[in-house]
Design an enzyme around this catalytic site. Structure first.
Site, PDB file in Angstrom:
ATOM      1  N   GLY A 124       0.840  -1.204   0.000  1.00  0.00           N
ATOM      2  CA  GLY A 124       0.000   0.000   0.000  1.00  0.00           C
ATOM      3  C   GLY A 124       0.872   1.250   0.000  1.00  0.00           C
TER       4      GLY A 124
ATOM      5  N   TRP B 281       2.403   1.649  -3.367  1.00  0.00           N
ATOM      6  CA  TRP B 281       1.405   2.123  -4.342  1.00  0.00           C
ATOM      7  C   TRP B 281       1.456   3.643  -4.448  1.00  0.00           C
ATOM      8  CZ3 TRP B 281      -2.756   5.475  -3.786  1.00  0.00           C
ATOM      9  CH2 TRP B 281      -3.654   5.525  -4.842  1.00  0.00           C
ATOM     10  N   HIS B 282       1.744   4.295  -3.305  1.00  0.00           N
ATOM     11  CA  HIS B 282       1.756   5.766  -3.319  1.00  0.00           C
ATOM     12  C   HIS B 282       2.919   6.344  -4.102  1.00  0.00           C
ATOM     13  CE1 HIS B 282      -1.102   5.188  -0.031  1.00  0.00           C
ATOM     14  NE2 HIS B 282      -1.536   6.389  -0.342  1.00  0.00           N
ATOM     15  N   GLY B 283       3.997   5.609  -4.191  1.00  0.00           N
ATOM     16  CA  GLY B 283       5.130   6.146  -4.934  1.00  0.00           C
ATOM     17  C   GLY B 283       6.326   5.227  -4.858  1.00  0.00           C
TER      18      GLY B 283
ATOM     19  N   PHE C  60       0.641  10.215  -7.553  1.00  0.00           N
ATOM     20  CA  PHE C  60       0.593   8.786  -7.282  1.00  0.00           C
ATOM     21  C   PHE C  60      -0.130   8.068  -8.422  1.00  0.00           C
ATOM     22  CE2 PHE C  60       0.242  10.541  -2.747  1.00  0.00           C
ATOM     23  CZ  PHE C  60       1.602  10.759  -2.706  1.00  0.00           C
TER      24      PHE C  60
END
Lengths: 311, 472
Positions: B321, B324-326, B472
Site C-alpha cells: 500500500g 502504491w503511493h510512490g 501517485f
C-alpha cells in the site's frame, strides 16, 4: 430532464451569481473603507503611505528587499521614501513610478538586479500585490491587464483584489505596529547572533557558482525600462538605476552586459555590486545580498556622494 | 485538466448541459461521457490516452473471457493476462526507475558500478488509480462476484469516467458499472448535495491545503535548518494539508459525479477522529484501504491462516500500500509503520487489552493522531535521509520559538485551518456526512452557503498547486 428541473438549476445558478456579486461588492467597499485607514504593514499600509506621500516627495527608492534594506533615503533627502519591498521586481516598481505626479521634479532611484533582468520566465507576477487598487486606479488596472496578471474572475468578483490580505489589514487597522508618520520606508536589519552564525556557516560551505553565458534581457524588463525613461524624461524626473552590493559576486559577465545595455538605452546605471570588495567586513552583512544596518548606513553615505556627483 | 482550473469551469457546464439534453438516449449520453473523459485526460497529455485505451481493451476482453471460461485453469489464464498487462504498465511507468536505482545502489555497496540503468519515463497521471479500478473488475469476475459487461462503451466509460479518473475514488465495477448501464435521473437532492460538496471540496483544497502548503514546503525543503518546534509544526500542518488536499479532491469528484446522476462511495470520513489506526484506515482513503483489504489482504489469506500469517499479511498489505503511493523508500517506511501498528493493535485486541482500559479509551484519539503524524514525516520527506534528519531534529527537543517566515501566510493558514476543523468537528458531533449535507437544503440555504463559501475562497484562496495525489 423535465422543465421544472431546468428551471430549478437556472434559478439556483442565477441566484448564487446575483447574491455572490452583491455580497462581493459589500465586502469590497467595506474593505476599501478599512484599508484606506491603514498606513502600516508591508502588504497594504506601505502602499497607502506611498500613495499619500508621492506628490510631495523629491527622492524615492524602488526595488526589492535589497533596495528596502540597504538604502536609508533619509540620509540622502529629508523629503524621501523607500518603496522597496521583499520579492518585488520591475513590474511593481515601474507601475508605482508611473503614478508619480506629472511635471514635478523628483529623483527616482530604481534597484535592478541584472540576474533578474535576464530571467527568461519572468512574467511580471509581482504586480499582483497591487490588486487591491485594481478597481480603484485606472493606471494600475491597465498595467495589471497589460501583463495579464489579473485574476480571471476579478472583473466579476472585485474582492479578489484583497485575496490573502484581509487579516493583515484588520490587524494593522486595529493595532498598527509603528507610527507611520516617522517611517521613511527603510527597514534596516539588526543582525542577531543566530543570523550571524547561519551566515558564517553559509560562507564556510560556499561552493563555486556556475555562471550564465547567454544574456537576453527579459522583454518585460526591456519594455518597462524604455517606458520609464520616456516617462521620466517627459515629467521632469531623474531616473537612476542601481545594483546594491553583494558579498562575493562570482559572476561578472551579467553586470557588464547589463551596464552596456543600459548605456545603449541612454539610462544612468550605477553598478555597486563590488562596492565592499576592497574593504569588506563581516559586520556589514546579514547575508550575501542584504546589508546589516551598519553596512547600509555606510553604503548610503557613499551613495549620497555619488548622487551629488551625478547631479 | 484540474478541477480547480479555469478550463474545468468552462468544460464542466458544457458537458453537464449536453449530458442532460441527451438524457433520453443512454448510448449517446455514455458516448459523451467517454469523449469528455478522454478530453479531460488528454488536456494533461494526449499521448497517454493510448495507455488507458489499451488497458480498457485488455480488461474488457479478459472480463468476457474469464466469465466464458469453462475450466478454472482457463479462467486463471485470462486473469493472469489482465494482471500482467495492468501491473506491467504500472511497473514500467511507476517502478522501473526505482528498482533500477535501488539495484545500482546495492551493487555499489559491493564495489561494482553498473551503467546507468534508469530511463527517462514520465509517470502517467492517474495510472495507479485506473489500474486498480480495472484490476478489481477482472478479479471480481474471476471470483464470480460480478458479471462482465458486453457493452464496450459502458466499460470504457467505467475505466475513464472523468470525475474519478486521475485521483480516485477507486470505484468498483459493482458500484459504478450498473449506474453507467442504467438511465440516470436528475434529482434535485443530488444536485443540491453535489453543489455543496464541490464548493466545500474547493474550499478544503485551494483555501486550506494550498495555504498550508506554503509553510510546509519551506520547512521540508531543508529540515536541517530548523529547530524541533518548527519541524513538528510543519509536520502537524502537513497532516492537515494532505487531508484537506485529498479529501477536497474527493469531495469535488463525488460532487461532480452527483451532478451527473452518479453516486460514488465515500472516500474520507473524518479520519483524524479515530481511536485506533484500524479505525483510521476505515476512514482514510476508504476506496484504497478497502481495495487493499479485498484484493490483497484477503487474497494473501487474510486472518484465516493463523496469527503469524495474519501479521505477515498485514505487513505485506501495508508495505505494498505504501509502495502504491510512490516508488520511494519513504513510502515503504510509511507503509511499514502502519503495518507494525496495525499488527500490534490486532495483537492487543486478541488479548482483550482494551477491555482493561475502557475508562481512558479516549486517549486513543491523540495516540492515533500522534502515530499518523509520525508516519507522515516519511510520506512528506524527499528521501529517507531527510526523514531521519527531521526525526532526529524533533527528538533533540529544541522547543524554542518556531520559525514563522511570512507572518501573513501562517496567520491565513491558521485561520482557514480553524474554519475547516470547526466544520469537521460539527459534522463529527452531529454525526453528519458531507456527502448528504446539502441534499435537504432549501434553495435559500443553498444560495447562502454558496455565497459564504465563495466569499471565503475569494478572500483566502492560495495560487493553485497540483493535488498531492496526482503524483501517485
Amino acid at each position: 430532464m423535465n422543465l421544472k428541473n431546468i428551471e430549478y438549476i437556472v434559478k439556483t445558478i442565477t441566484l448564487v451569481l446575483i447574491f455572490t456579486y452583491l455580497t462581493d461588492k459589500v465586502v469590497f467597499f467595506s474593505l476599501n473603507k478599512i484599508s484606506d485607514k491603514v498606513f502600516t504593514g508591508q502588504s497594504i499600509g506601505k502602499l497607502n503611505h506611498y500613495i499619500v506621500l508621492k506628490d510631495s516627495l523629491d527622492f524615492v527608492v524602488f526595488g526589492s528587499s535589497r533596495a528596502n534594506r540597504n538604502l536609508n533615503p533619509e540620509i540622502i533627502s529629508k523629503n524621501s521614501f523607500n518603496m522597496g519591498a521583499d520579492g518585488r521586481k520591475l513590474s511593481f516598481a515601474a507601475t508605482l513610478i508611473k503614478i508619480l505626479p506629472r511635471k514635478k521634479e523628483q529623483t527616482v532611484l530604481l534597484h535592478i538586479d541584472p540576474e533578474k533582468a535576464y530571467l527568461k520566465n519572468y512574467k511580471g507576477d509581482d504586480i499582483q500585490v497591487l490588486g487591491t487598487k485594481y478597481h480603484r486606479n485606472p493606471l494600475i488596472k491597465n498595467e495589471i491587464d497589460k501583463l495579464e496578471q489579473a485574476d480571471r474572475f476579478q472583473k466579476f468578483y472585485w474582492s479578489l483584489g484583497y485575496n490573502r490580505t484581509v487579516l493583515g489589514i484588520i490587524k494593522n487597522y486595529l493595532h498598527p505596529n509603528y507610527n507611520y508618520k516617522n517611517y521613511s520606508g527603510f527597514d534596516p536589519i539588526f543582525v542577531t547572533e543566530n543570523q550571524k552564525n547561519i551566515f558564517k556557516n553559509i560562507l564556510k560551505n560556499e561552493a563555486s557558482v556556475k555562471c550564465e553565458n547567454v544574456f537576453v534581457i527579459n522583454e518585460i524588463y526591456k519594455n518597462y525600462l524604455s517606458e520609464l525613461k520616456l516617462f521620466c524624461d517627459q515629467n521632469n524626473k531623474k531616473l537612476i538605476l542601481f545594483t546594491s552590493p553583494k558579498y562575493n559576486d562570482q559572476c561578472k559577465e551579467d553586470n557588464l552586459k547589463f551596464s552596456q545595455t543600459m548605456e545603449n538605452m541612454g539610462l544612468t546605471y550605477l553598478d555597486m555590486t563590488d562596492y565592499f570588495k576592497k574593504n569588506n567586513l563581516f559586520e556589514y552583512w546579514k547575508d550575501k545580498i542584504h546589508l546589516s544596518n551598519y553596512g547600509a548606513e555606510i553604503f548610503t553615505e557613499e551613495f549620497k556622494q555619488l548622487l551629488i556627483e551625478i547631479k | 485538466m484540474l478541477f480547480n482550473s479555469f478550463e474545468f469551469l468552462i468544460f464542466f457546464p458544457i458537458v453537464f448541459t449536453i449530458y442532460w439534453v441527451l438524457n433520453k438516449d443512454l448510448t449517446k449520453q455514455n458516448l459523451l461521457l467517454l469523449l469528455s473523459s478522454y478530453i479531460f485526460y488528454a488536456w494533461w497529455d494526449w499521448r497517454f490516452l493510448s495507455l488507458i485505451i489499451i488497458s480498457s481493451f485488455i480488461d474488457f476482453r479478459a472480463g468476457i473471457k474469464i466469465f466464458a471460461s469453462k475450466t478454472k485453469r482457463e479462467r486463471k489464464k485470462w486473469l493472469i493476462v489482465s494482471l500482467v498487462a495492468n501491473l506491467g504498465f504500472l511497473s514500467i511507468f511507476k517502478y522501473y526507475n526505482f528498482f533500477a536505482e535501488s539495484f545500482s545502489d546495492l551493487m555499489n555497496r559491493f564495489g561494482w558500478q553498473p551503467n546507468d540503468l534508469t530511463l527517462n519515463i514520465i509517470l502517467p497521471v492517474g495510472i495507479s488509480f485506473y489500474t486498480f479500478q480495472t484490476l478489481s473488475y477482472s478479479i471480481d469476475i474471476y471470483r464470480k462476484q460480478f458479471k462482465p459487461t458486453y457493452n464496450v462503451v459502458s466499460f470504457f466509460t467505467y475505466v475513464s469516467f472523468f470525475p474519478q479518473l486521475v485521483a480516485g475514488p477507486i470505484e468498483r465495477a459493482s458500484n459504478l458499472l450498473p449506474q453507467i448501464e442504467k438511465k440516470r435521473i436528475f434529482k434535485k437532492e443530488w444536485f443540491n448535495a453535489g453543489v455543496i460538496q464541490i464548493l466545500i471540496g474547493l474550499f478544503r483544497k485551494i483555501v486550506i491545503a494550498d495555504n498550508i502548503a506554503g509553510y510546509v514546503d519551506t520547512i521540508y525543503a531543508d529540515v536541517s535548518l530548523y529547530n524541533s518546534s518548527t519541524i513538528l509544526l510543519a509536520t502537524v500542518l502537513y497532516a492537515f494539508q494532505i487531508y484537506f488536499d485529498f479529501a477536497g479532491y474527493s469531495d469535488i469528484a463525488i460532487g461532480t459525479a452527483k451532478l451527473l446522476g452518479f453516486k460514488f462511495n465515500q472516500n474520507f470520513n473524518l479520519p483524524y477522529f479515530s481511536k485506533s489506526l484500524t479505525e483510521f484506515w476505515r476512514k482514510w482513503h476508504i476506496s484504497l484501504s478497502f481495495w487493499l483489504r479485498d484484493y490483497l489482504y484477503i487474497s494473501l489469506g487474510g486472518n484465516r491462516k493463523g496469527i503469524k500469517i495474519t501479521y505477515r499479511n498485514l505487513m505485506l498489505t501495508m508495505l505494498l500500500g505504501g509502495l502504491w503511493h510512490g516508488a520511494n523508500w519513504t513510502f515503504l517506511f510509511w507503509g511499514g509503520i502502519h503495518g507494525v501498528v496495525l499488527s500490534l493493535e490486532k495483537f492487543l485486541k486478541s488479548i482483550r487489552f482494551s477491555n482493561k482500559f475502557k475508562t481512558v479509551d479516549f486517549l486513543g484519539y491523540p495516540l492515533t493522531f500522534g502515530i499518523v503524524i509520525f508516519s507522515w514525516i516519511f510520506f512528506r520527506s524527499q528521501d529517507l535521509n531527510s526523514a531521519f534528519v527531521a526525526i532526529k531534529k524533533i527528538f533533540q527537543f529544541n522547543f524554542s520559538a518556531p520559525f514563522i517566515g511570512d507572518i501573513n501566510l501562517i496567520t491565513n493558514s491558521i485561520l482557514v485551518l480553524s474554519i475547516g476543523l470547526i466544520f469537521d468537528l460539527y459534522l463529527f458531533n452531529k454525526n453528519l456526512s458531507l456527502e448528504n449535507l446539502g441534499a435537504k437544503f432549501s434553495l435559500l440555504k443553498i444560495v447562502i452557503v454558496s455565497c459564504i463559501v465563495i466569499m471565503l475562497i475569494n478572500l483566502f484562496y492560495s495560487s493553485s498547486n497540483n493535488f498531492i495525489y496526482f503524483q501517485f
